[in-house]
Write a protein that holds these residues in place. Structure first.
Motif, PDB file in Angstrom:
ATOM      1  N   HIS A  76       0.866  -1.180   0.000  1.00  0.00           N
ATOM      2  CA  HIS A  76       0.000   0.000   0.000  1.00  0.00           C
ATOM      3  C   HIS A  76       0.899   1.224   0.000  1.00  0.00           C
ATOM      4  CE1 HIS A  76      -2.753   3.087   1.577  1.00  0.00           C
ATOM      5  NE2 HIS A  76      -3.750   2.282   1.233  1.00  0.00           N
ATOM      6  N   PRO A  77       0.551   2.281  -0.726  1.00  0.00           N
ATOM      7  CA  PRO A  77       1.391   3.486  -0.674  1.00  0.00           C
ATOM      8  C   PRO A  77       1.623   3.927   0.761  1.00  0.00           C
ATOM      9  CG  PRO A  77      -0.302   3.720  -2.341  1.00  0.00           C
ATOM     10  CD  PRO A  77      -0.605   2.449  -1.612  1.00  0.00           C
ATOM     11  N   GLU A  78       2.843   4.350   1.018  1.00  0.00           N
ATOM     12  CA  GLU A  78       3.166   4.745   2.388  1.00  0.00           C
ATOM     13  C   GLU A  78       2.329   5.946   2.804  1.00  0.00           C
ATOM     14  OE1 GLU A  78       7.310   5.020   3.123  1.00  0.00           O
ATOM     15  OE2 GLU A  78       7.063   5.671   5.196  1.00  0.00           O
ATOM     16  N   LEU A  94       1.486  -0.120   7.605  1.00  0.00           N
ATOM     17  CA  LEU A  94       2.596  -0.947   8.107  1.00  0.00           C
ATOM     18  C   LEU A  94       3.827  -0.658   7.257  1.00  0.00           C
ATOM     19  CD1 LEU A  94       1.328  -4.597   8.756  1.00  0.00           C
ATOM     20  CD2 LEU A  94       2.103  -2.944  10.437  1.00  0.00           C
ATOM     21  N   ALA A  95       4.528   0.399   7.581  1.00  0.00           N
ATOM     22  CA  ALA A  95       5.775   0.687   6.880  1.00  0.00           C
ATOM     23  C   ALA A  95       6.891  -0.162   7.487  1.00  0.00           C
ATOM     24  CB  ALA A  95       6.114   2.163   7.028  1.00  0.00           C
ATOM     25  N   ASP A 101      13.947  -0.992   4.454  1.00  0.00           N
ATOM     26  CA  ASP A 101      13.931  -0.914   2.995  1.00  0.00           C
ATOM     27  C   ASP A 101      12.762  -1.658   2.373  1.00  0.00           C
ATOM     28  OD1 ASP A 101      17.537  -1.230   3.012  1.00  0.00           O
ATOM     29  OD2 ASP A 101      16.265   0.555   3.084  1.00  0.00           O
ATOM     30  N   ASP A 102      11.905  -2.215   3.208  1.00  0.00           N
ATOM     31  CA  ASP A 102      10.788  -2.999   2.701  1.00  0.00           C
ATOM     32  C   ASP A 102       9.766  -2.078   2.056  1.00  0.00           C
ATOM     33  OD1 ASP A 102       8.285  -5.195   4.189  1.00  0.00           O
ATOM     34  OD2 ASP A 102       9.251  -5.250   2.221  1.00  0.00           O
ATOM     35  N   VAL A 103       8.968  -2.632   1.122  1.00  0.00           N
ATOM     36  CA  VAL A 103       7.874  -1.851   0.546  1.00  0.00           C
ATOM     37  C   VAL A 103       6.870  -1.533   1.647  1.00  0.00           C
ATOM     38  CG1 VAL A 103       8.122  -2.881  -1.728  1.00  0.00           C
ATOM     39  CG2 VAL A 103       6.579  -3.931  -0.087  1.00  0.00           C
TER      40      VAL A 103
END
Lengths: 229, 218
Positions: A76-78, A94-95, A101-103
């Protein structure tokens, strides 16, 4: 338009208790835990789920009930922290789930479903939330489900006993189960439940004025059992 | 001609000497001097309170620093054991107040390394807990104190929130009733009235299943 007073996190450190190997199997399954390889028959889903069930709802006594409430996680877009109260009410962002470095990902709250409890393997837990993170998750879940905002202070108050018990269980199992101790994980968990069931300890944990005393008793018993083994 | 005029007695009173006025309200009374003296004493007391408050804060800060340095010389495992044995601090709270994760604290308990910064914060937390108990022994449950609102019903801010922000001396002053909760919040969180109000629409009760539940306020 009115502002919706949902909480704003200050950073991932405020939300995430630990990732991957930092989370011991000794920690009981909790609200906010993320697991991999859980098939919930959702579209475009790679198996990541977050537990949304309340810790009391997912248990019957010391054992997990057969099916646990979870929701799927997808990329999902940050969403910047300051935007959390202003929209995106259908997700819990969930960043950095698998590292910085995770999406960016998010939990899709309207797709709440259940999975079999045995699919939630503590050895394969990817993420656990802090107490504050759990409160923020619950606040967003409640708003998503009922368009009602409950203050974080009330969620903190209502969750305090069960989150303290989870912390104490983790300590107990970590110290008394293998590799540090002699018991299996299951046996250590059962012995903790038995200890808490006795002498009104679980009820005393529910009262703010007696909670610390119960924690003291748990730690004293851990030491006693360690010395005896 | 009036009777007065006929009698020859003047109706005009002579004005007395300037220092002999007959008007009661400007008669010089001992109260005037007393008022001035007491006002001066009050102003002096206020200045003394302000100066001694600053001095006390400095001394408290020095005490915290000295004790922190002493605890830094101990093994972190011993400091953690003290926080557990003497104050029963939950490890999640130790993690929060030292700015690390709970798994990090667990590694410390197993003898893991700490950065100098972490060691300082851990020692500082121990120093605060020890001094708090010394200056206000009635606080016997430190975890409860740290997690309870400073101003219940007015703000959700807790001592743990303020300790996390480095406001140890301000907390000691409030714990020992040298400042009010409102004064503490005004000094540390100027926006507290707007930004940290509690949820007054809900309350926590024990439901019929024995577990706590959130319900609307009646």
């Amino acid at each position: 338009m009115a502002d919706v007073p949902l909480a704003t996190p200050s950073g991932l450190g405020q939300l995430y208790r630990g990732r991957g190997d930092d989370i011991l199997p000794a920690r009981p399954v909790m609200t906010g835990d993320v697991f991999a390889n859980v098939d919930i028959d959702a579209e475009d889903h790679d198996g990541l789920v977050m537990v949304l069930a309340h810790p009391c709802s997912m248990r019957a006594g010391a054992r997990l009930v057969p099916r646990i409430g979870v929701a799927p996680i997808r990329p999902h877009p940050e969403i910047p922290f300051e935007r959390w109260p202003k929209g995106y009410y259908r997700v819990f962002p969930l960043a950095g789930l698998n590292g910085e470095d995770d999406v960016a990902r998010a939990v899709f709250l309207p797709e709440l479903t259940t999975c079999r409890a045995e699919r939630l393997d503590r050895d394969k837990r990817l993420l656990a939330l802090t107490d504050h993170g759990i409160h923020m998750l619950q606040q967003r879940v409640i708003f998503n489900m009922a368009r009602v905002v409950v203050g974080l202070d009330r969620l903190t108050e209502v969750m305090a006993p069960v989150l303290m018990e989870a912390d104490l269980e983790e300590e107990w199992v970590e110290e008394l189960a293998e590799p540090e101790g002699q018991l299996t994980l299951a046996a250590a968990g059962a012995s903790f439940a038995e200890f808490m069931d006795a002498e009104g300890r679980r009820k005393a944990l529910g009262e703010p004025t007696t909670r610390t005393d119960i924690a003291r008793q748990v730690r004293a018993e851990i030491k006693t059992q360690r010395q005896a083994s | 001609m009036t009777a007065q005029q006929q009698s020859g007695v003047s109706s005009v009173r002579e004005v007395g000497e300037r220092d002999q006025t007959f008007t009661p309200q400007i008669v010089r009374s001992p109260l005037l001097d007393l008022r001035a003296d007491v006002a001066q004493t009050r102003d002096q007391a206020r200045a003394l309170a302000r100066d001694s408050g600053r001095l006390h804060d400095d001394v408290q800060g020095m005490d915290l620093s000295t004790r922190t340095a002493a605890y830094m010389r101990l093994e972190p495992t011993d400091v953690l054991e003290m926080l557990s044995d003497d104050f029963t601090l939950p490890w999640s709270l130790v993690a929060r107040l030292t700015g690390v994760s709970a798994p990090a604290v667990r590694k410390w308990r197993r003898g893991g390394d700490l950065t100098v910064d972490n060691r300082t914060r851990l020692a500082g937390l121990a120093a605060f807990c020890v001094i708090l108990h010394e200056v206000w022994p009635m606080i016997t449950d430190v975890p409860l104190y740290l997690s309870s609102p400073v101003a219940p019903g007015l703000s959700t801010v807790t001592p743990a929130d303020l300790l996390e922000e480095g406001k140890a001396v301000a907390l000691l002053n409030q714990a020992t009733n040298r400042s009010s909760a409102e004064d503490l919040l005004d000094a540390t969180r100027p926006d507290w009235r707007d930004a940290t109000g509690p949820d007054l629409r809900h309350r926590v009760v024990t439901a019929s299943d024995g577990h706590p539940a959130i319900v609307p306020v009646d």
